[in-house]
Write a protein that holds these residues in place. Structure first.
Motif, mmCIF file in Angstrom:
data_model
loop_
_atom_site.group_PDB
_atom_site.id
_atom_site.type_symbol
_atom_site.label_atom_id
_atom_site.label_comp_id
_atom_site.label_asym_id
_atom_site.label_seq_id
_atom_site.Cartn_x
_atom_site.Cartn_y
_atom_site.Cartn_z
ATOM 1 N N CYS A 6 39.691 -11.531 54.037
ATOM 2 C CA CYS A 6 40.718 -11.908 55.009
ATOM 3 C C CYS A 6 40.814 -13.432 55.133
ATOM 4 N N VAL A 7 39.686 -14.103 55.107
ATOM 5 C CA VAL A 7 39.656 -15.559 55.221
ATOM 6 C C VAL A 7 40.307 -16.207 54.002
ATOM 7 N N LEU A 8 40.118 -15.602 52.849
ATOM 8 C CA LEU A 8 40.698 -16.152 51.621
ATOM 9 C C LEU A 8 42.214 -16.083 51.612
ATOM 10 N N VAL A 9 42.800 -15.010 52.153
ATOM 11 C CA VAL A 9 44.256 -14.863 52.095
ATOM 12 C C VAL A 9 44.980 -15.346 53.353
ATOM 13 N N ALA A 10 44.272 -15.447 54.479
ATOM 14 C CA ALA A 10 44.919 -15.898 55.718
ATOM 15 C C ALA A 10 43.948 -16.741 56.555
ATOM 16 N N PRO A 11 43.567 -17.905 56.046
ATOM 17 C CA PRO A 11 42.590 -18.735 56.764
ATOM 18 C C PRO A 11 43.111 -19.291 58.086
ATOM 19 N N GLU A 12 44.420 -19.233 58.298
ATOM 20 C CA GLU A 12 44.995 -19.691 59.560
ATOM 21 C C GLU A 12 44.707 -18.710 60.690
ATOM 22 N N VAL A 13 44.406 -17.464 60.307
ATOM 23 C CA VAL A 13 44.263 -16.389 61.290
ATOM 24 C C VAL A 13 42.833 -15.863 61.381
ATOM 25 N N PHE A 14 42.082 -15.934 60.268
ATOM 26 C CA PHE A 14 40.736 -15.362 60.228
ATOM 27 C C PHE A 14 39.699 -16.399 59.810
ATOM 28 N N ASP A 15 38.510 -16.239 60.354
ATOM 29 C CA ASP A 15 37.349 -17.022 59.946
ATOM 30 C C ASP A 15 36.159 -16.066 59.966
ATOM 31 N N GLN A 16 34.986 -16.588 59.665
ATOM 32 C CA GLN A 16 33.776 -15.768 59.677
ATOM 33 C C GLN A 16 32.682 -16.472 60.461
ATOM 34 N N ARG A 17 31.876 -15.663 61.157
ATOM 35 C CA ARG A 17 30.711 -16.226 61.844
ATOM 36 C C ARG A 17 29.702 -16.670 60.801
ATOM 37 N N GLU A 18 29.106 -17.809 61.011
ATOM 38 C CA GLU A 18 28.146 -18.346 60.048
ATOM 39 C C GLU A 18 26.895 -17.494 59.938
ATOM 40 N N GLU A 19 26.437 -16.948 61.060
ATOM 41 C CA GLU A 19 25.151 -16.239 61.045
ATOM 42 C C GLU A 19 25.183 -14.907 60.305
ATOM 43 N N ASP A 20 26.333 -14.219 60.292
ATOM 44 C CA ASP A 20 26.358 -12.899 59.651
ATOM 45 C C ASP A 20 27.638 -12.592 58.871
ATOM 46 N N GLY A 21 28.592 -13.508 58.846
ATOM 47 C CA GLY A 21 29.810 -13.308 58.062
ATOM 48 C C GLY A 21 30.851 -12.419 58.699
ATOM 49 N N VAL A 22 30.617 -11.948 59.913
ATOM 50 C CA VAL A 22 31.568 -11.063 60.584
ATOM 51 C C VAL A 22 32.840 -11.835 60.926
ATOM 52 N N VAL A 23 33.950 -11.145 60.815
ATOM 53 C CA VAL A 23 35.265 -11.751 61.048
ATOM 54 C C VAL A 23 35.387 -12.340 62.452
ATOM 55 N N VAL A 24 36.092 -13.472 62.510
ATOM 56 C CA VAL A 24 36.459 -14.111 63.770
ATOM 57 C C VAL A 24 37.972 -14.234 63.760
ATOM 58 N N LEU A 25 38.621 -13.696 64.756
ATOM 59 C CA LEU A 25 40.073 -13.761 64.863
ATOM 60 C C LEU A 25 40.466 -15.079 65.525
ATOM 61 N N LEU A 26 41.189 -15.916 64.802
ATOM 62 C CA LEU A 26 41.595 -17.220 65.308
ATOM 63 C C LEU A 26 42.922 -17.170 66.047
ATOM 64 N N ASP A 27 43.786 -16.224 65.673
ATOM 65 C CA ASP A 27 45.127 -16.154 66.265
ATOM 66 C C ASP A 27 45.581 -14.695 66.306
ATOM 67 N N ALA A 28 45.566 -14.093 67.484
ATOM 68 C CA ALA A 28 45.938 -12.686 67.636
ATOM 69 C C ALA A 28 47.433 -12.447 67.503
ATOM 70 N N GLU A 29 48.234 -13.499 67.669
ATOM 71 C CA GLU A 29 49.686 -13.394 67.533
ATOM 72 C C GLU A 29 50.175 -14.532 66.640
ATOM 73 N N PRO A 30 49.909 -14.406 65.335
ATOM 74 C CA PRO A 30 50.220 -15.499 64.409
ATOM 75 C C PRO A 30 51.724 -15.693 64.218
ATOM 76 N N PRO A 31 52.111 -16.907 63.809
ATOM 77 C CA PRO A 31 53.525 -17.176 63.561
ATOM 78 C C PRO A 31 54.041 -16.387 62.357
#
Length: 65
Positions: A16-41
Motif C-alpha cells: 500500500c505504501v509503494l502505490v499510495a504513499p500519500e495515504v499509507f505509511d508503516q509503523r517502524e516497529e512492526d510494519g503495520v499500516v498507518v493511515l495518513l488520510d482517511a478521505e484522500p483527494p
C-alpha cells in the motif's frame, strides 16, 4: 472516498505504501499500516484503489469508492 484499515489484519507487506504513499505509511516497529488520510483527494483515488486490491491481507476497505 473514505479509507479504513484493519491494523489487526495487516501483515506488513508494505504494498500500500509503494502505490499510495500519500495515504499509507508503516509503523517502524512492526510494519503495520498507518493511515495518513482517511478521505484522500480525488487525484490519488486510483492508487488507493490499487492498494486495496493488492493488499495481501485484505486490510484496506474503501467506502463510497
Amino acid at each position: 472516498m473514505r479509507v479504513e484499515v484493519d491494523e489487526d489484519r495487516c501483515c506488513g507487506a508494505g504494498s500500500c505504501v509503494l502505490v499510495a504513499p500519500e495515504v499509507f505509511d508503516q509503523r517502524e516497529e512492526d510494519g503495520v499500516v498507518v493511515l495518513l488520510d482517511a478521505e484522500p483527494p480525488e487525484q490519488v483515488h486510483g492508487g488507493v484503489r490499487e492498494a486495496a486490491d493488492i493488499c495481501p491481507a485484505g486490510a484496506i476497505a474503501l467506502r463510497g469508492a
